[in-house]
Design an enzyme around this catalytic site. Structure first.
Site, PDB file in Angstrom:
ATOM      1  N   SER A  44      44.190  40.242  36.286  1.00 22.27           N
ATOM      2  CA  SER A  44      43.608  38.911  36.108  1.00 22.27           C
ATOM      3  C   SER A  44      42.895  38.486  37.400  1.00 22.27           C
ATOM      4  O   SER A  44      42.086  39.240  37.927  1.00 22.27           O
ATOM      5  CB  SER A  44      44.711  37.932  35.696  1.00 22.27           C
ATOM      6  OG  SER A  44      44.173  36.728  35.211  1.00 22.27           O
ATOM      7  N   ASP A 172      43.144  39.288  28.886  1.00 21.78           N
ATOM      8  CA  ASP A 172      43.699  39.081  30.218  1.00 21.78           C
ATOM      9  C   ASP A 172      44.934  39.952  30.476  1.00 21.78           C
ATOM     10  O   ASP A 172      45.843  40.032  29.653  1.00 21.78           O
ATOM     11  CB  ASP A 172      44.075  37.599  30.367  1.00 21.78           C
ATOM     12  CG  ASP A 172      44.177  37.175  31.819  1.00 21.78           C
ATOM     13  OD1 ASP A 172      44.926  37.815  32.576  1.00 21.78           O
ATOM     14  OD2 ASP A 172      43.506  36.194  32.194  1.00 21.78           O
TER      15      ASP A 172
END
Length: 280
Positions: A44, A172
């Site tokens: 991320s 993500d």
């Protein structure tokens, strides 16, 4: 005393928005001690900071680049069709690629920061983790264009559309593993930088309630993953630099403070880090 590490030390940087910038301060202390990570793993926002380090940028330049790259404006470009799709999903084609925000500004900034760089171009080997939206499994990316992998790793569900990459829909990385030490188990030792997701101080709206739930799930997943890694993997040390105040996901004004927090944490625990790296 030798300034070389006796072990191949992997640096793992977890999710957490701008708070992941503390890893830049940690990396600076490692460099000052002659400890070069054998490779870097990022998830991320941690993938963005990891990419900046892996590309060979000094910490000061990495902070400047991150300041222009990671801002609130990235989430303000609404897809006006999105609200209607949620109200009339069948009529307007709500599907697995739904997104509340337009990702064009995200791609524009990633291209400005990294251009056409590929993983093989990086001075330090980098691995970026994302999550397969269909299976929920962690996917480790280390081939091809850097921009594509980074876009996948920051594809926050509902906020941005999944990234189509190598025939898979990727979202993500934090969804499957917020601090992906499992992607570095081939190293001799692992130094991870990450911390628990903060819980909202009060619940006064639906977004804060959702934040409470997702943070609780993320923190439980984090602990479970770390317990498994400590039981079966190489020696692992986790640094959790804590800023003196609450810092939002996109609070780039806090970057210098966060980097200093990472420096301070690394210096305070330097004897442990040197031992982890096999330094005598």
């Amino acid at each position: 005393m030798s300034r070389q590490a006796a072990r191949r030390l992997a640096l793992v940087i977890g999710s957490g928005g701008v708070r992941a910038a503390a890893a830049l301060g940690v990396a600076e202390v490692l460099h000052s001690e002659g400890l070069a990570p054998s490779h870097i793993v990022g998830c991320s926002a941690g993938a963005l900071f990891g990419a900046l380090l892996a590309s060979g940028r000094p910490v000061e330049e990495a902070v400047r680049t991150a300041t222009s790259l990671w801002t609130k404006e990235l989430t303000r470009h609404r897809r006006w069709r999105a609200a209607a799709q949620m109200l009339m999903p069948r009529l307007l084609g709500f599907d697995a690629d739904f997104a509340l925000r337009d990702d064009a500004p995200v791609l524009e900034r990633l291209h400005a920061a990294f251009g056409t760089l590929c993983f093989d171009d990086l001075p330090v080997p980098l691995r970026v983790t994302a999550t397969c939206a269909d299976s929920g499994h962690t996917i480790v990316l280390n081939k091809g264009r850097l921009v594509d992998a980074l876009r996948a790793s920051i594809a926050l569900p509902f906020m941005f559309a999944p990234q189509q990459l190598a025939g898979r829909r990727l979202v993500d990385g934090f969804v499957s593993d917020p601090l992906p030490v499992s992607a570095a188990t081939d190293a001799d030792a692992i130094l991870a930088v990450g911390s628990a997701a903060p819980l909202p101080r009060r619940i006064d709206g639906p977004s804060r309630l959702l934040s409470q739930l997702t943070s609780a799930m993320t923190n439980n997943l984090l602990e479970a993953r770390l317990c498994a890694a400590r039981a079966a993997g190489p020696p692992l040390m986790v640094l959790s630099p804590a800023p003196s105040r609450r810092v939002g996901l996109f609070d780039t004004a806090a970057l210098p403070e966060l980097v200093e927090t990472g420096r301070r944490e690394a210096r305070n625990r330097l004897p442990e880090i040197l031992a982890l790296a096999g330094r005598r």
